[in-house]
Design an enzyme around this catalytic site. Structure first.
Site, PDB file in Angstrom:
ATOM      1  N   LYS A  34       2.377 -11.451  -2.565  1.00 11.10           N
ATOM      2  CA  LYS A  34       1.905 -12.370  -3.605  1.00 11.10           C
ATOM      3  C   LYS A  34       1.991 -13.812  -3.126  1.00 11.10           C
ATOM      4  O   LYS A  34       1.031 -14.580  -3.257  1.00 11.10           O
ATOM      5  CB  LYS A  34       2.734 -12.183  -4.878  1.00 11.10           C
ATOM      6  CG  LYS A  34       2.256 -13.021  -6.051  1.00 11.10           C
ATOM      7  CD  LYS A  34       3.076 -12.724  -7.310  1.00 11.10           C
ATOM      8  CE  LYS A  34       2.820 -11.329  -7.804  1.00 11.10           C
ATOM      9  NZ  LYS A  34       3.554 -10.997  -9.038  1.00 11.10           N
ATOM     10  N   ARG A 104       8.234 -14.948 -10.558  1.00  8.88           N
ATOM     11  CA  ARG A 104       7.715 -13.605 -10.305  1.00  8.88           C
ATOM     12  C   ARG A 104       8.185 -13.087  -8.956  1.00  8.88           C
ATOM     13  O   ARG A 104       8.331 -13.842  -8.002  1.00  8.88           O
ATOM     14  CB  ARG A 104       6.180 -13.605 -10.302  1.00  8.88           C
ATOM     15  CG  ARG A 104       5.531 -14.026 -11.607  1.00  8.88           C
ATOM     16  CD  ARG A 104       4.024 -14.170 -11.399  1.00  8.88           C
ATOM     17  NE  ARG A 104       3.334 -14.689 -12.568  1.00  8.88           N
ATOM     18  CZ  ARG A 104       2.683 -13.957 -13.456  1.00  8.88           C
ATOM     19  NH1 ARG A 104       2.645 -12.659 -13.313  1.00  8.88           N
ATOM     20  NH2 ARG A 104       2.066 -14.514 -14.481  1.00  8.88           N
ATOM     21  N   GLY A 113       4.700  -3.898 -11.145  1.00  4.68           N
ATOM     22  CA  GLY A 113       5.593  -3.702 -12.275  1.00  4.68           C
ATOM     23  C   GLY A 113       6.985  -3.213 -11.942  1.00  4.68           C
ATOM     24  O   GLY A 113       7.790  -2.990 -12.840  1.00  4.68           O
ATOM     25  N   MET A 115       9.385  -4.729 -10.135  1.00  4.05           N
ATOM     26  CA  MET A 115      10.429  -5.743 -10.124  1.00  4.05           C
ATOM     27  C   MET A 115      10.162  -6.723 -11.256  1.00  4.05           C
ATOM     28  O   MET A 115       9.262  -6.525 -12.061  1.00  4.05           O
ATOM     29  CB  MET A 115      10.496  -6.402  -8.749  1.00  4.05           C
ATOM     30  CG  MET A 115      10.986  -5.443  -7.675  1.00  4.05           C
ATOM     31  SD  MET A 115      11.037  -6.161  -6.041  1.00  4.05           S
ATOM     32  CE  MET A 115       9.300  -6.392  -5.677  1.00  4.05           C
ATOM     33  N   ARG A 348      -4.512  -9.506  -4.363  1.00  6.12           N
ATOM     34  CA  ARG A 348      -3.900  -8.567  -3.433  1.00  6.12           C
ATOM     35  C   ARG A 348      -4.878  -7.432  -3.202  1.00  6.12           C
ATOM     36  O   ARG A 348      -5.800  -7.228  -3.990  1.00  6.12           O
ATOM     37  CB  ARG A 348      -2.581  -8.016  -3.989  1.00  6.12           C
ATOM     38  CG  ARG A 348      -2.713  -7.280  -5.320  1.00  6.12           C
ATOM     39  CD  ARG A 348      -1.353  -6.938  -5.909  1.00  6.12           C
ATOM     40  NE  ARG A 348      -1.462  -6.367  -7.243  1.00  6.12           N
ATOM     41  CZ  ARG A 348      -0.442  -6.178  -8.063  1.00  6.12           C
ATOM     42  NH1 ARG A 348       0.766  -6.524  -7.683  1.00  6.12           N
ATOM     43  NH2 ARG A 348      -0.610  -5.649  -9.264  1.00  6.12           N
ATOM     44  N   HIS A 470      -0.060  -0.745 -16.792  1.00  5.81           N
ATOM     45  CA  HIS A 470       0.948  -0.246 -15.854  1.00  5.81           C
ATOM     46  C   HIS A 470       0.725   1.221 -15.506  1.00  5.81           C
ATOM     47  O   HIS A 470       0.745   1.618 -14.335  1.00  5.81           O
ATOM     48  CB  HIS A 470       2.337  -0.442 -16.470  1.00  5.81           C
ATOM     49  CG  HIS A 470       3.450   0.134 -15.661  1.00  5.81           C
ATOM     50  ND1 HIS A 470       3.978   1.390 -15.905  1.00  5.81           N
ATOM     51  CD2 HIS A 470       4.115  -0.353 -14.601  1.00  5.81           C
ATOM     52  CE1 HIS A 470       4.933   1.634 -15.030  1.00  5.81           C
ATOM     53  NE2 HIS A 470       5.050   0.597 -14.230  1.00  5.81           N
ATOM     54  N   SER A 787       0.131  27.875  22.967  1.00  4.23           N
ATOM     55  CA  SER A 787       0.004  27.434  21.578  1.00  4.23           C
ATOM     56  C   SER A 787       1.409  27.313  21.011  1.00  4.23           C
ATOM     57  O   SER A 787       2.163  28.281  21.013  1.00  4.23           O
ATOM     58  CB  SER A 787      -0.811  28.429  20.753  1.00  4.23           C
ATOM     59  OG  SER A 787      -0.898  27.994  19.409  1.00  4.23           O
ATOM     60  N   CYS A 855      -0.215  25.602  16.447  1.00  4.08           N
ATOM     61  CA  CYS A 855      -0.762  26.400  15.358  1.00  4.08           C
ATOM     62  C   CYS A 855       0.212  26.576  14.204  1.00  4.08           C
ATOM     63  O   CYS A 855      -0.053  27.321  13.271  1.00  4.08           O
ATOM     64  CB  CYS A 855      -1.229  27.772  15.860  1.00  4.08           C
ATOM     65  SG  CYS A 855       0.115  28.809  16.480  1.00  4.08           S
ATOM     66  N   TYR A 875      -5.821  20.478  21.252  1.00  3.25           N
ATOM     67  CA  TYR A 875      -6.250  20.681  19.869  1.00  3.25           C
ATOM     68  C   TYR A 875      -5.038  20.846  18.965  1.00  3.25           C
ATOM     69  O   TYR A 875      -3.914  21.092  19.415  1.00  3.25           O
ATOM     70  CB  TYR A 875      -7.149  21.926  19.756  1.00  3.25           C
ATOM     71  CG  TYR A 875      -6.418  23.229  19.994  1.00  3.25           C
ATOM     72  CD1 TYR A 875      -5.777  23.894  18.952  1.00  3.25           C
ATOM     73  CD2 TYR A 875      -6.340  23.791  21.270  1.00  3.25           C
ATOM     74  CE1 TYR A 875      -5.081  25.062  19.173  1.00  3.25           C
ATOM     75  CE2 TYR A 875      -5.650  24.959  21.503  1.00  3.25           C
ATOM     76  CZ  TYR A 875      -5.013  25.588  20.445  1.00  3.25           C
ATOM     77  OH  TYR A 875      -4.316  26.755  20.664  1.00  3.25           O
TER      78      TYR A 875
END
Length: 898
Positions: A34, A104, A113, A115, A348, A470, A787, A855, A875
């Site tokens: 903020k 704030r 909301g 804090m 924000r 909120h 694998s 896997c 993979y």
């Protein structure tokens, strides 16, 4: 010069110099999101009320010192206040021309909301009179003063909210009005006196009249709120570190509650639920910001602001465009209009649903605002997972509506289908949720203190509030389906029930909510999986992701339908086909049991010959579905007793027959019981299974290999390109492979000779025993691919029995920080991961073209996928529904580590 703890909004350059050039992330860490954005908006010339930021470093120092301000901080705060006074021409604490400020919180990562905030600091009995003289508006001033007393009482002095709200409701009831805006100056003046009495009664002292005492106590309250329960719960859920601290932003107050030419609101520059490119938000005339986000008043849609205050709305639209272009991201902005003059109080990056995240990323790339690579990095793998979650069956919803079970329709705040029992407070929701119940939390509106219940709930339903309340903001961030403002729902918290259109729903009753449409329905509605092919934005994003990733994404699939589904999701092969799952089918299981219980080879071979056509047919279907792609088929892995009835069930059956004197079938049951008892193992998962079973009873795997290659040859004759890879499980010593692999290769060659067909194939093994990883160079002398079976490898490396560990202590280990995460969900990179890295390096040292994959369940976990990328696997293989998630995660791993 003392250490700098405080930065004016116009001192952003100094903050950047402190953290180093070119690092906005470090600026946000210092000033909080903020504070950093207020400073940036100030720098680019937007109308931001003057103010300053006390850094997150100060918060951490305060906490570390036992809740004592660090040396020099308070003095810097006082000096900065003087500079704000100079800019505004007002003085903090002056009874005649008072400067009022807000206090704030603002951490590096947005925590809506969670804090504390206090508005209107600086008002007291004396400055109230000065404000009335300056504004000529007694009602506005006393409204502002009662807000300060209430917020200060709740936030700073820890007084419960209810006494204040009860007195407010009593005045409205006595006056016969519903809305706060209908109360008069005299009403607000009366409430100021009542609210001060509440403070005196609860705390034993008067509401502080010294503005600087108000400021100091409010600053401390914001610092302390960083470690409050709701903030800690939120950080745990959002995986935000606990050591960042929060900044404190002190900003000149501007007032949206000065009449109908004033107002306040919260708006997203794009729809955070759908991603649509349209302003989405709420506002209220003659109100302060907390009225909008708290959800206690039903708000107006932002588009209506063009009718109420057209000039301010036009300026606001221009600023929203400017902010989106500047940040190259969807913004969540807070604004206040004071007597038709617009002020920006916050911007924000906006929280959004998974659907919106994908659409916004794709749209912004198509608009040229960001690159394809940036778009791929903007979407979390969890967003892809959420988009593939089931939704309600449309036909079932229509039927429920016809039956009169449609309870209400509210604002569709966060999409998704949720079914659960109604819980009317956060504590019950958390208690039931932790006990394994599916819960829908039902509240008039939610407050930050409710967050623990919101996180435990499957869905949220409120009767009040708007799209930026909120409940809506928190639900969207965590992907919880949510409906707000469902005004037809009349909640009675005393009787623990609500009514809607004559239907009564009590606490514990089942309800279903559709966060996409805003519909709440009584009872349980069945769900269906969404159609992947209809999600065009997601498909576009995943195609872009495929351009960046190196890892291939394969799938675990045991049946042809699974294989088709996986291919539809973009799988490039089958990394695990478990042959034993096919044995459990109803027609086959008796044959399997006859094979296990056979007393001689002839009987066993007969049973195996009956199983072969079934297995061959299964493999033909999978090869056909995966035409042109590799298919890894794992030979039988579990111990044989898993295919027989449970010992306890058999024992009870035999004893019952003996006691009752029943002879029919008794001999057969006794024989079966004896066989099961003979197969008993103290630790079956480390007993006769996998390659050990294959060596002792080679007929089973020889039958399976014959079925594999007969199927491959048959499909090849039909023009299907087959690429079979046969996987031998649980190898611990190379000598095991030396015994069984040549026998199996002989079967493969014999089948191809019989069929006069040649197919390319590989034989390989699962690496799931630590010794196999340590001796991978020896094993790679025979195995053409590895694998990693990370489920068993994790069990054996930690020495944990997974089921026992998760049931008894593992979750406790994670909560206490003994383990950072559950190692069966996210790969243990420092332990298990090092064994994997060693196996890859040693294996490729012996066989440079060794194919390596994973896997286990970790194949669909983004953090584990990134590790697989780093150790240069070929993979990852995961369940079909995780394939899209893995495609994105593999691309992000490649981009991060390029």
């Amino acid at each position: 010069m003392s250490y700098k703890w405080v930065y004016l909004f116009e001192e952003l350059d100094q903050a950047e110099q402190k953290v180093g050039p070119g690092s906005w992330d470090r600026v946000k860490a210092l000033l909080g999101g903020k504070g950093a954005n207020l400073a940036e908006m100030t720098r680019i010339g937007l109308p931001v009320p003057p103010g300053f930021t006390v850094t997150t470093e100060a918060c951490n120092a305060y906490s570390k010192a036992g809740e004592v301000f660090p040396e020099g901080m308070w003095e810097q705060e006082l000096e900065s206040m003087k500079k704000v006074e100079s800019k505004t021409g007002k003085k903090f604490g002056d009874p005649n021309n008072p400067l009022l400020v807000s206090c704030r919180s603002g951490a590096k990562f947005s925590m809506p909301g969670m804090m504390d905030t206090v508005l209107n600091l600086g008002l007291n009995d004396a400055s109230v009179q000065g404000m009335i003289k300056l504004t000529g508006d007694e009602r506005f001033v006393y409204d502002s003063y009662r807000r300060l007393i209430q917020m200060f009482g709740c936030v700073v002095l820890n007084i419960a909210d209810e006494p204040f709200e009860e007195e407010l409701d009593a005045v409205k009831h006595r006056r016969g009005v519903k809305s706060d805006t209908e109360l008069t100056a005299a009403d607000w003046k009366e409430l100021c006196g009542v609210f001060k009495q509440i403070v005196k009664k609860d705390k034993g002292f008067d509401f502080p009249q010294d503005p600087y005492e108000q400021l100091k106590l409010a600053t401390e309250a914001v610092f302390r709120s960083w470690n409050g329960k709701r903030a800690v719960d939120y950080r745990n859920a959002a995986a935000i570190p606990h050591d960042l601290g929060t900044a404190v932003n002190i900003q000149t107050m501007v007032f949206g509650n000065m009449g109908d030419d004033s107002g306040t609101g919260v708006t997203f520059t794009r729809n955070p639920a759908t991603g649509e490119r349209i302003l989405y938000g709420d506002y209220l005339l003659n109100a302060q910001g907390e009225d909008v986000v708290a959800g206690i008043r039903n708000t107006k849609k932002i588009a209506d602001l063009g009718n109420d205050l057209p000039a301010a709305f036009a300026q606001f639209q221009d600023i929203c465009k400017k902010l989106e272009l500047h940040y190259k991201e969807m913004q969540d902005v807070e604004f206040t209009i004071e007597r038709q003059k617009l002020y920006m109080l916050q911007t924000r990056d906006g929280k959004r649903t998974s659907k919106a995240a994908v659409k916004i990323a794709v749209d912004m790339a198509n608009e040229g605002l960001i690159t394809k690579k940036e778009a791929v990095m903007r979407v979390k793998p969890a967003d892809v997972d959420t988009l593939l979650h089931p939704g309600f069956d449309p036909d079932a919803k229509k039927a429920a509506a016809k039956e009169g079970r449609l309870l209400a329709k509210g604002v569709n705040a966060s999409p998704g289908a949720a079914v659960g029992v109604a819980a009317f407070d956060a504590d019950i929701a958390e208690e039931w949720g932790k006990a394994g119940k599916a819960v829908i939390m039902v509240r008039p509106f939610t407050k930050p203190d409710d967050v623990h219940g919101m996180l435990a709930a499957k869905g949220i339903l409120t009767s009040e509030g708007g799209a930026t309340s909120h409940a809506a903001v928190v639900a969207r961030q965590f992907g919880v389906p949510c409906i707000v403002g469902a005004s037809d729902v009349k909640i009675d918290l005393k009787t623990r029930q609500f009514t809607a259109h004559g239907v009564v729903v009590k606490e514990g009753d089942w309800i279903s909510i559709d966060g996409a449409t805003g519909e709440a329905i009584a009872g349980q509605i069945p769900t269906v999986h969404p159609k992947f092919e209809e999600q065009t934005d997601l498909i576009t994003l995943l195609c872009w992701a495929d351009e960046f990733r190196r890892l291939q994404v394969w799938a675990n699939a045991d049946y042809p339908d699974d294989a088709k589904r996986a291919r539809g999701f973009g799988a490039q092969g089958i990394g695990l086909c478990r042959t034993e799952h096919m044995f459990f089918e109803e027609v086959r299981l008796p044959i399997v049991q006859r094979m296990i219980l056979a007393e001689n080879e002839e009987t066993r071979d007969q049973a195996l010959s009956e199983l072969l056509p079934f297995q061959r047919s299964d493999f033909e279907g999978i090869f056909k579905a995966m035409d042109g792609l590799p298919v890894i088929i794992r030979l039988i892995d579990p111990p044989l007793h898993e295919f027989l009835p449970h010992h306890q069930d058999l024992l009870e059956k035999v004893i019952t027959k003996r006691v009752k004197g029943e002879t029919e079938g008794l001999a057969e049951d006794e024989k079966l019981l004896k066989a099961v008892e003979s197969m008993h193992e103290s630790n079956p998962m480390m007993g006769m299974r996998g390659i050990r079973l294959s060596i002792v009873m080679p007929g089973i795997v020889k039958m399976q290999v014959r079925a594999i290659f007969e199927a491959a040859c048959n499909m090849a004759n039909q023009g299907v390109v087959v690429k079979p890879e046969v996987m031998i499980p649980l190898t611990g010593h190379v000598n095991e492979l030396k015994i069984i692999q040549p026998q199996l290769e002989e079967v493969a060659k014999a089948v191809m000779a019989e069929k006069n067909v040649h197919v390319d194939y590989k034989f390989g093994t699962m690496i799931e025993i630590p010794r196999a990883a340590v001796t991978a160079d020896e094993i790679a002398g025979l195995a053409e691919f590895f694998s990693f079976g990370t489920n068993d490898l994790t069990q054996m490396t930690f020495g944990y029995s997974r089921d026992d560990a998760e049931a008894r202590f593992l979750l406790d280990y994670v909560e206490k920080g003994i383990l950072p995460k559950n190692p069966f969900q996210t790969l243990d990179q420092e332990g298990v991961g090092q064994l994997m890295k060693m196996a890859v390096e040693k294996g490729r040292g012996a066989r440079p073209d060794l194919e390596v994959g994973i896997c286990g369940e970790h194949g669909g976990d983004p953090a584990s996928i990134e590790f697989c990328h780093k150790i240069n696997q070929n993979y990852v293989s995961c369940s079909p529904f995780r394939v899209p998630v893995a495609r994105l995660a593999a691309a992000q791993a490649a981009i991060k580590n390029s």
